[in-house]
Structures are given as C-alpha cells and as structure tokens.
Write a protein that holds these residues in place. Structure first.
Motif, mmCIF file in Angstrom:
data_model
loop_
_atom_site.group_PDB
_atom_site.id
_atom_site.type_symbol
_atom_site.label_atom_id
_atom_site.label_comp_id
_atom_site.label_asym_id
_atom_site.label_seq_id
_atom_site.Cartn_x
_atom_site.Cartn_y
_atom_site.Cartn_z
ATOM 1 N N THR A 1 2.149 9.281 -6.823
ATOM 2 C CA THR A 1 2.651 10.637 -6.608
ATOM 3 C C THR A 1 3.678 10.963 -7.689
ATOM 4 O O THR A 1 4.623 10.205 -7.893
ATOM 5 C CB THR A 1 3.302 10.725 -5.210
ATOM 6 O OG1 THR A 1 2.374 10.244 -4.241
ATOM 7 C CG2 THR A 1 3.691 12.138 -4.865
ATOM 8 N N SER A 2 3.500 12.090 -8.348
ATOM 9 C CA SER A 2 4.341 12.413 -9.508
ATOM 10 C C SER A 2 5.819 12.481 -9.175
ATOM 11 O O SER A 2 6.651 12.050 -9.969
ATOM 12 C CB SER A 2 3.888 13.721 -10.142
ATOM 13 O OG SER A 2 4.069 14.801 -9.245
ATOM 14 N N TYR A 3 6.188 12.989 -8.016
ATOM 15 C CA TYR A 3 7.613 13.099 -7.727
ATOM 16 C C TYR A 3 8.274 11.754 -7.486
ATOM 17 O O TYR A 3 9.473 11.615 -7.689
ATOM 18 C CB TYR A 3 7.924 14.091 -6.595
ATOM 19 C CG TYR A 3 7.057 14.014 -5.370
ATOM 20 C CD1 TYR A 3 5.951 14.853 -5.244
ATOM 21 C CD2 TYR A 3 7.341 13.147 -4.338
ATOM 22 C CE1 TYR A 3 5.153 14.795 -4.125
ATOM 23 C CE2 TYR A 3 6.556 13.100 -3.207
ATOM 24 C CZ TYR A 3 5.457 13.923 -3.110
ATOM 25 O OH TYR A 3 4.672 13.867 -1.992
ATOM 26 N N PHE A 4 7.530 10.752 -7.079
ATOM 27 C CA PHE A 4 8.105 9.405 -7.002
ATOM 28 C C PHE A 4 8.132 8.759 -8.381
ATOM 29 O O PHE A 4 9.082 8.072 -8.734
ATOM 30 C CB PHE A 4 7.327 8.525 -6.029
ATOM 31 C CG PHE A 4 7.617 8.801 -4.586
ATOM 32 C CD1 PHE A 4 8.796 8.367 -3.997
ATOM 33 C CD2 PHE A 4 6.718 9.501 -3.810
ATOM 34 C CE1 PHE A 4 9.075 8.624 -2.665
ATOM 35 C CE2 PHE A 4 6.978 9.766 -2.477
ATOM 36 C CZ PHE A 4 8.163 9.329 -1.900
ATOM 37 N N GLN A 5 7.095 8.971 -9.171
ATOM 38 C CA GLN A 5 7.038 8.399 -10.524
ATOM 39 C C GLN A 5 8.241 8.817 -11.352
ATOM 40 O O GLN A 5 8.773 8.031 -12.133
ATOM 41 C CB GLN A 5 5.761 8.832 -11.234
ATOM 42 C CG GLN A 5 4.511 8.238 -10.667
ATOM 43 C CD GLN A 5 3.254 8.866 -11.264
ATOM 44 O OE1 GLN A 5 3.326 9.751 -12.119
ATOM 45 N NE2 GLN A 5 2.104 8.415 -10.801
ATOM 46 N N ARG B 1 0.834 -1.206 0.000
ATOM 47 C CA ARG B 1 0.000 0.000 0.000
ATOM 48 C C ARG B 1 0.869 1.256 0.000
ATOM 49 O O ARG B 1 0.578 2.223 -0.695
ATOM 50 C CB ARG B 1 -0.958 0.008 1.194
ATOM 51 C CG ARG B 1 -2.163 -0.901 1.001
ATOM 52 C CD ARG B 1 -3.256 -0.649 2.032
ATOM 53 N NE ARG B 1 -2.809 -0.767 3.419
ATOM 54 C CZ ARG B 1 -2.839 -1.891 4.128
ATOM 55 N NH1 ARG B 1 -3.291 -3.007 3.595
ATOM 56 N NH2 ARG B 1 -2.433 -1.900 5.374
ATOM 57 N N TRP B 2 1.956 1.236 0.793
ATOM 58 C CA TRP B 2 2.885 2.360 0.811
ATOM 59 C C TRP B 2 3.478 2.577 -0.583
ATOM 60 O O TRP B 2 3.527 3.702 -1.072
ATOM 61 C CB TRP B 2 3.995 2.118 1.839
ATOM 62 C CG TRP B 2 5.145 3.057 1.667
ATOM 63 C CD1 TRP B 2 5.201 4.359 2.082
ATOM 64 C CD2 TRP B 2 6.384 2.783 1.015
ATOM 65 N NE1 TRP B 2 6.413 4.912 1.721
ATOM 66 C CE2 TRP B 2 7.149 3.958 1.068
ATOM 67 C CE3 TRP B 2 6.923 1.661 0.389
ATOM 68 C CZ2 TRP B 2 8.430 4.038 0.518
ATOM 69 C CZ3 TRP B 2 8.193 1.728 -0.147
ATOM 70 C CH2 TRP B 2 8.932 2.909 -0.083
ATOM 71 N N LEU B 3 3.914 1.508 -1.219
ATOM 72 C CA LEU B 3 4.492 1.616 -2.554
ATOM 73 C C LEU B 3 3.462 2.169 -3.546
ATOM 74 O O LEU B 3 3.788 3.026 -4.372
ATOM 75 C CB LEU B 3 5.002 0.253 -3.018
ATOM 76 C CG LEU B 3 5.796 0.248 -4.309
ATOM 77 C CD1 LEU B 3 7.070 1.065 -4.181
ATOM 78 C CD2 LEU B 3 6.128 -1.183 -4.707
ATOM 79 N N ASP B 4 2.232 1.724 -3.447
ATOM 80 C CA ASP B 4 1.170 2.224 -4.329
ATOM 81 C C ASP B 4 0.906 3.715 -4.104
ATOM 82 O O ASP B 4 0.714 4.465 -5.062
ATOM 83 C CB ASP B 4 -0.123 1.432 -4.134
ATOM 84 C CG ASP B 4 -0.023 0.005 -4.658
ATOM 85 O OD1 ASP B 4 0.903 -0.287 -5.448
ATOM 86 O OD2 ASP B 4 -0.869 -0.820 -4.257
ATOM 87 N N VAL B 5 0.901 4.155 -2.845
ATOM 88 C CA VAL B 5 0.727 5.582 -2.541
ATOM 89 C C VAL B 5 1.859 6.385 -3.175
ATOM 90 O O VAL B 5 1.636 7.417 -3.809
ATOM 91 C CB VAL B 5 0.669 5.824 -1.013
ATOM 92 C CG1 VAL B 5 0.835 7.299 -0.671
ATOM 93 C CG2 VAL B 5 -0.638 5.295 -0.433
#
Length: 100
Positions: free
Chosen positions: A85-89, A77-81
């Motif tokens: 998020t654009s800055y992680f993408q 779930r943390w990874l999906d959140v």
C-alpha cells in the motif's frame, strides 16, 4: 484499536527496542507469537485499515527488517499487505536505524 495501542506502548516498543539493541531474543519471539495470535484479518483489527495499523506498522517493519518474520504467518501477511500500500511505503525510512 485500544488493544493494539496498549500492545504497542507496553510490549512492542520496549521489547522491540531491547532486541534491536542486542537484548533478549526470547522475549521478542514470544512477543511475535502473541502479536500473530491477535491479527484479526488482512489488517490488525479486521478488514479495514485503522489507526492501529498506522501506529504499529513502523515498529513491526523495523523488527522484520532486523529479524525476519517469515515464521509468523499472520503478522507477516499483514506486513506484506501494508507494504503493498503506497501510504505505508512512504513511511519506510531505512536510514533511520536509531529511531527507537
């Protein structure tokens, strides 16, 4: 945050690297359970993004890409959140298979 920095340097990097390079899967699955037990909210340390999320994300993303975290519910779930998020993408580089 310090706990996650220690986990990253002492556990995630060495165990993840070994697993990705064909090493012990038992250690990796034990590590994933340990990590899952330490997720404190939608982000690793609670309700807001911290440097811990930014540091740990690329390694857990890579482990998920190789082995799939479906059964590790809080960690997945943390990874999906993070992935929503654009800055992680922007940090995901599938062509960097060797970066461990």
């Amino acid at each position: 945050v310090q706990l996650w920095r220690d986990i990253l340097s002492q556990k995630i990097i060495p165990i993840g690297k070994e697993a990705v390079l064909g090493g012990s899967m038992d250690q990796l699955f034990d590590l994933l359970q340990y990590l899952d037990d330490h997720v404190r909210g939608p982000y690793l340390c609670g309700d807001t993004v911290t440097v811990a999320d930014c540091a740990v994300f690329p390694f857990i993303w890579r482990i998920n890409d190789e082995f799939d975290l479906e059964e590790k519910s809080k960690l997945k779930r943390w990874l999906d959140v993070c992935m929503d998020t654009s800055y992680f993408q922007k940090t995901v580089q599938k062509s960097w298979w060797w970066w461990w």
